[in-house]
Scaffold this active site. Structure first.
Site, PDB file in Angstrom:
ATOM      1  N   SER A 120      44.968  40.647   9.328  1.00 24.80           N
ATOM      2  CA  SER A 120      44.832  41.672   8.463  1.00 24.80           C
ATOM      3  C   SER A 120      43.097  41.981   8.209  1.00 24.80           C
ATOM      4  CB  SER A 120      45.720  41.380   7.244  1.00 24.80           C
ATOM      5  OG  SER A 120      45.246  40.420   6.603  1.00 24.80           O
ATOM      6  N   ARG A 161      34.428  20.967  21.216  1.00 24.58           N
ATOM      7  CA  ARG A 161      34.136  22.282  20.619  1.00 24.58           C
ATOM      8  C   ARG A 161      32.899  23.014  21.223  1.00 24.58           C
ATOM      9  NH1 ARG A 161      36.156  22.862  15.921  1.00 24.58           N
ATOM     10  NH2 ARG A 161      36.383  20.622  15.660  1.00 24.58           N
ATOM     11  N   LEU A 173      32.725  25.981  13.721  1.00 25.04           N
ATOM     12  CA  LEU A 173      31.880  26.186  14.605  1.00 25.04           C
ATOM     13  C   LEU A 173      31.176  25.012  14.941  1.00 25.04           C
ATOM     14  CD1 LEU A 173      30.947  29.902  13.678  1.00 25.04           C
ATOM     15  CD2 LEU A 173      32.948  29.212  14.750  1.00 25.04           C
ATOM     16  N   ASN A 203      32.044  34.689   7.040  1.00 28.54           N
ATOM     17  CA  ASN A 203      33.509  34.246   6.973  1.00 28.54           C
ATOM     18  C   ASN A 203      33.999  34.420   5.600  1.00 28.54           C
ATOM     19  OD1 ASN A 203      35.564  32.318   7.514  1.00 28.54           O
ATOM     20  ND2 ASN A 203      34.978  30.740   6.232  1.00 28.54           N
ATOM     21  N   HIS A 222      36.937  33.325   2.746  1.00 34.72           N
ATOM     22  CA  HIS A 222      37.817  32.184   2.356  1.00 34.72           C
ATOM     23  C   HIS A 222      38.313  32.416   1.198  1.00 34.72           C
ATOM     24  CE1 HIS A 222      38.925  28.045   2.288  1.00 34.72           C
ATOM     25  NE2 HIS A 222      38.501  28.128   1.041  1.00 34.72           N
ATOM     26  N   ASP A 242      27.015  28.205   7.833  1.00 31.99           N
ATOM     27  CA  ASP A 242      26.153  27.349   8.023  1.00 31.99           C
ATOM     28  C   ASP A 242      26.775  26.244   8.765  1.00 31.99           C
ATOM     29  OD1 ASP A 242      26.894  25.896   6.026  1.00 31.99           O
ATOM     30  OD2 ASP A 242      25.179  25.992   4.750  1.00 31.99           O
ATOM     31  N   ASP A 293      32.773  25.866   4.936  1.00 25.86           N
ATOM     32  CA  ASP A 293      32.658  26.655   4.039  1.00 25.86           C
ATOM     33  C   ASP A 293      31.713  26.634   2.874  1.00 25.86           C
ATOM     34  OD1 ASP A 293      35.168  27.844   4.803  1.00 25.86           O
ATOM     35  OD2 ASP A 293      36.317  25.886   3.987  1.00 25.86           O
ATOM     36  N   GLU A 328      40.571  40.396  -0.656  1.00 25.81           N
ATOM     37  CA  GLU A 328      39.807  40.038   0.696  1.00 25.81           C
ATOM     38  C   GLU A 328      39.280  41.316   1.183  1.00 25.81           C
ATOM     39  OE1 GLU A 328      41.163  36.844   2.992  1.00 25.81           O
ATOM     40  OE2 GLU A 328      42.318  36.084   1.309  1.00 25.81           O
TER      41      GLU A 328
HETATM   42  C1  GAR Z   1      42.579  34.751   5.125  1.00 27.68           C
HETATM   43  O1  GAR Z   1      43.427  34.556   3.840  1.00 27.68           O
HETATM   44  C2  GAR Z   1      41.615  34.223   5.126  1.00 27.68           C
HETATM   45  O2  GAR Z   1      40.770  34.285   3.840  1.00 27.68           O
HETATM   46  C3  GAR Z   1      41.861  32.875   5.612  1.00 27.68           C
HETATM   47  O3  GAR Z   1      42.953  32.811   6.376  1.00 27.68           O
HETATM   48  C4  GAR Z   1      43.522  34.425   6.013  1.00 27.68           C
HETATM   49  C5  GAR Z   1      43.645  35.022   7.570  1.00 27.68           C
HETATM   50  O4  GAR Z   1      44.309  36.100   7.339  1.00 27.68           O
HETATM   51  N1  GAR Z   1      40.778  32.100   6.134  1.00 27.68           N
HETATM   52  C6  GAR Z   1      40.614  30.613   5.654  1.00 27.68           C
HETATM   53  O5  GAR Z   1      41.454  30.220   4.974  1.00 27.68           O
HETATM   54  C7  GAR Z   1      39.458  30.213   6.568  1.00 27.68           C
HETATM   55  N2  GAR Z   1      39.193  29.078   6.049  1.00 27.68           N
HETATM   56  P1  GAR Z   1      44.325  37.388   8.394  1.00 27.68           P
HETATM   57  O6  GAR Z   1      44.514  36.787   9.700  1.00 27.68           O
HETATM   58  O7  GAR Z   1      45.344  38.294   7.992  1.00 27.68           O
HETATM   59  O8  GAR Z   1      42.918  37.948   8.133  1.00 27.68           O
END
Ligand code: GAR
Length: 212
Positions: free
Chosen positions: A13, A65, A93, A107, A109, A141, A145, A174
């Protein structure tokens, strides 16, 4: 035009919010050149294909990785990606990846970092009992997070919130925060002082200052 490379693992999303913002002209002079997923079944990947975007699946397949990341970097380079946006990309990463794109990986979060890094940030916030959480867009970095924060948006925790309700309200924020942060970074109108992202006065603001 700045080419964006999107990395995702699931729903996608945030990727769609970025793609819609580009289509609306909210992010100037940018386009998505490649969407990469580490999971073939990620709905975000299907959404990218449906929009006619180039996609790739690059799975870990038991590899180290750094090996997986080398393949991702090669794919990003092949598609000329200049700014990399992690959009629900649920793998760390490698240091090599971070070095390959200095201050050019973002990113998102779902918490107000540095609170609640790692997995299940919304559940962590509920369990801790905070009154306000939110989301953070930050440069990536070499620590989890942790990089320089570009933008945060707060979300109150309401009485009776469960993880699903809180996550949904954070997700709305977000979808506003990520396109806005990308537009800010692409404008180049900022400096980084120690860990602090500092927006430069806009051209118009400085003109107004001169006129005064
Ligand atoms: C989002 O809430 C994003 O902030 C989180 O995963 C979800 C992805 O939703 N990311 C993390 O937790 C990264 N540490 P999406 O696939 O619908 O964008």
């Amino acid at each position: 035009m700045t080419r964006l490379g999107i990395l995702l693992s699931g729903r996608g999303s945030n990727f769609l919010a970025i793609a819609d913002a580009i289509d609306r002209g909210q992010i100037d002079n940018a386009g998505i050149s490649i969407v990469i997923s580490n999971r073939a079944e990620a709905p975000g990947l299907a959404a990218a294909r449906a929009r006619g975007l180039a996609t790739a699946v690059i799975e870990a397949r038991g590899r180290k990785r750094a090996e997986q990341d080398a393949e991702i970097i090669a794919c990003l380079r092949e598609h000329g990606a200049e700014l990399i946006c992690l959009a629900g990309y649920m793998r760390l990463l490698s240091p090599e990846f971070v070095v390959a794109y200095p201050q050019a990986i973002l990113n998102i979060h779902p918490s107000l970092l540095p609170a609640f890094p790692g997995l299940d940030a919304q559940r962590q916030a509920l369990q801790y009992g905070v009154g306000i959480t939110g989301c953070t867009v930050h440069f990536v970095d070499d620590q989890l997070d942790h990089g320089v924060i570009v933008l945060q948006r707060p979300v109150p925790v309401l009485d009776g919130d469960d993880e699903a309700a809180l996550s949904a309200r954070i997700l709305e924020q977000e979808h506003i925060a990520y396109p806005e942060a990308i537009a800010r970074v692409l404008s180049g109108n900022y400096t980084i002082a120690d860990r602090r992202y500092v927006a430069r006065a806009s051209h118009n603001a400085s003109l107004l200052e001169e006129i005064k």
